[in-house]
Design an enzyme around this catalytic site. Structure first.
Site, PDB file in Angstrom:
ATOM      1  N   LEU A   5       1.072  -1.180  -0.025  1.00 38.82           N
ATOM      2  CA  LEU A   5      -0.076   0.175  -0.041  1.00 38.82           C
ATOM      3  C   LEU A   5       0.659   1.343  -0.042  1.00 38.82           C
ATOM      4  O   LEU A   5       1.901   1.166   0.451  1.00 38.82           O
ATOM      5  CB  LEU A   5      -1.134  -0.189   0.899  1.00 38.82           C
ATOM      6  CG  LEU A   5      -2.557  -0.824   1.293  1.00 38.82           C
ATOM      7  CD1 LEU A   5      -2.881  -0.969   2.616  1.00 38.82           C
ATOM      8  CD2 LEU A   5      -3.185  -0.841   0.556  1.00 38.82           C
ATOM      9  N   ASP A   6       0.422   2.335  -0.553  1.00 38.49           N
ATOM     10  CA  ASP A   6       1.575   3.598  -0.591  1.00 38.49           C
ATOM     11  C   ASP A   6       1.503   4.067   0.812  1.00 38.49           C
ATOM     12  O   ASP A   6       0.244   4.014   1.627  1.00 38.49           O
ATOM     13  CB  ASP A   6       0.356   4.630  -1.380  1.00 38.49           C
ATOM     14  CG  ASP A   6       0.149   4.456  -2.914  1.00 38.49           C
ATOM     15  OD1 ASP A   6       1.399   3.312  -2.979  1.00 38.49           O
ATOM     16  OD2 ASP A   6      -0.467   4.696  -3.795  1.00 38.49           O
ATOM     17  N   PRO A   7       1.913   4.433   1.392  1.00 40.05           N
ATOM     18  CA  PRO A   7       2.614   5.450   2.281  1.00 40.05           C
ATOM     19  C   PRO A   7       1.664   6.080   3.398  1.00 40.05           C
ATOM     20  O   PRO A   7       1.318   5.769   3.933  1.00 40.05           O
ATOM     21  CB  PRO A   7       3.779   6.179   2.793  1.00 40.05           C
ATOM     22  CG  PRO A   7       4.676   5.492   1.793  1.00 40.05           C
ATOM     23  CD  PRO A   7       3.609   5.079   0.351  1.00 40.05           C
TER      24      PRO A   7
ATOM     25  N   ALA B 251      -1.723   5.700   2.149  1.00 41.88           N
ATOM     26  CA  ALA B 251      -3.014   4.694   2.051  1.00 41.88           C
ATOM     27  C   ALA B 251      -3.053   3.549   3.473  1.00 41.88           C
ATOM     28  O   ALA B 251      -1.303   3.824   4.151  1.00 41.88           O
ATOM     29  CB  ALA B 251      -3.471   3.358   1.173  1.00 41.88           C
TER      30      ALA B 251
ATOM     31  N   ARG C  79      -4.787   5.658  -7.885  1.00 44.05           N
ATOM     32  CA  ARG C  79      -3.867   6.840  -8.343  1.00 44.05           C
ATOM     33  C   ARG C  79      -3.798   7.076  -9.953  1.00 44.05           C
ATOM     34  O   ARG C  79      -4.765   8.151  -9.861  1.00 44.05           O
ATOM     35  CB  ARG C  79      -2.357   7.250  -7.580  1.00 44.05           C
ATOM     36  CG  ARG C  79      -2.110   7.466  -6.380  1.00 44.05           C
ATOM     37  CD  ARG C  79      -1.181   7.462  -5.285  1.00 44.05           C
ATOM     38  NE  ARG C  79      -0.125   6.369  -5.879  1.00 44.05           N
ATOM     39  CZ  ARG C  79       0.706   6.204  -6.739  1.00 44.05           C
ATOM     40  NH1 ARG C  79       1.537   7.371  -6.967  1.00 44.05           N
ATOM     41  NH2 ARG C  79       1.700   5.256  -6.869  1.00 44.05           N
TER      42      ARG C  79
END
Length: 315
Positions: free
Chosen positions: A46-48, A50, A180
């Protein structure tokens, strides 16, 4: 017996509720330390920015993490309309600002264009690699490199609300889908630009949302165990899901105890009434203990692909 590694031989899956601002790898290492596990791996970063469901596989469960990487995911996302950023989220720099001039009909049509099977060009700010280097490293150097469009499927894209310039959507999608990128592409379709300001993963495969646990909750259990003078595993291990939940959708083939030693040494065995082209979940005996995954080979035998290693002192 397999070579020993530092840490505890504990097998299972933690459904971590990853906090915002933390990388998936940092979250993984925190969980590994809390459980004092010998091995750990996550099942799709997961993106930071998120939050949400990050299944962390411990011990032998890491052998089956790929099947969760391949699983469908579900996200709740809020986008800020009118601003486009270089990373397509609020961690990036604003590169353009435009007014909101679209109608509800235009929004509905734009959203519908993302449903079903489509091709998506990954963001430069992603971990996909080009010539051995992650794309985000090129992006940070101001370089753009060729990326091939990849097939994705959006099974559901539900409009939740539009309040001012903030749009919230619920998206159920296939592996490899970049939320995104969907938001950035949506902003361009609407002519105003957009970027992600909130992203939460609410589902991976069929795992229950209510079984998620935070790092803070895990650390609190460590403190509780110390105060009560009990082994941390007595409080932590009940939170683990069985490792075979990673392959719960595979057809089961049950083999008798008598042939188990032969199979567990990597040899194919004959099974009755099984003719599947897909991977199979192998269980053993009347207890139906999960021992790995396999497939039917060209000779019609069950050939093991990934097998669980059991330790005599396994916790």
């Amino acid at each position: 017996m397999a070579r020993r590694t530092k840490g505890r031989n504990i097998d299972g899956i933690v459904l971590l509720d990853k906090p915002t601002g933390m990388s998936s790898n940092h979250a993984l290492q925190r969980v590994k330390r809390i459980y004092n596990a010998s091995k750990a791996g996550h099942t799709g970063a997961l993106d930071p920015l998120a939050t949400g469901m990050l299944p962390v596989c411990l011990g032998e469960a890491t052998k089956f993490s790929q099947h969760l990487l391949d699983a469908d995911k579900r996200y709740l996302v809020t986008a800020k309309l009118g601003q486009r950023t270089d990373t397509s989220d609020s961690d990036g720099e604003v590169v353009s600002e435009r007014p909101l001039n679209f109608t509800q009909e235009a929004l509905d049509a734009a959203l519908d264009s993302f449903r079903g099977d489509t091709l998506q060009v990954p963001s430069m700010f992603s971990a996909l690699k080009y010539q051995g280097q992650p794309l985000y490293k090129y992006a940070r150097e101001g370089k753009e490199v060729p990326r091939e469009a990849r097939p994705i499927t959006v099974f559901e894209l539900n409009f939740i609300k539009l309040e001012g310039d903030e749009l919230t959507l619920d998206i159920h999608c296939s592996k490899g889908t970049y939320i995104r990128t969907i938001i950035d592409d949506l902003g361009e379709k609407l002519g105003c630009g957009a970027h992600v300001i909130m992203l939460r993963r609410t589902a991976v495969a069929g795992y229950p949302y209510e079984r998620m646990v935070t790092i803070e909750a895990l650390e609190a259990l460590l403190e509780q165990a110390e105060k009560e003078g009990v082994e941390p595993k007595t409080l932590l291990d009940p939170l683990l899901l069985p490792m075979d939940t990673a392959v719960a959708n595979f057809p089961e083939v049950n083999i008798p105890d008598a042939v188990a030693p032969y199979l567990m040494n990597g040899n194919p065995v004959r099974v009755a009434g099984v003719s599947s082209d897909s991977l199979l979940r192998i269980t053993l005996g009347e207890a139906r203990r999960f021992v790995g995954v396999g497939a039917i080979n060209d000779d019609g035998l069950l050939a093991p692909k990934r097998l669980v290693v059991f330790y005599d002192d396994e916790a």
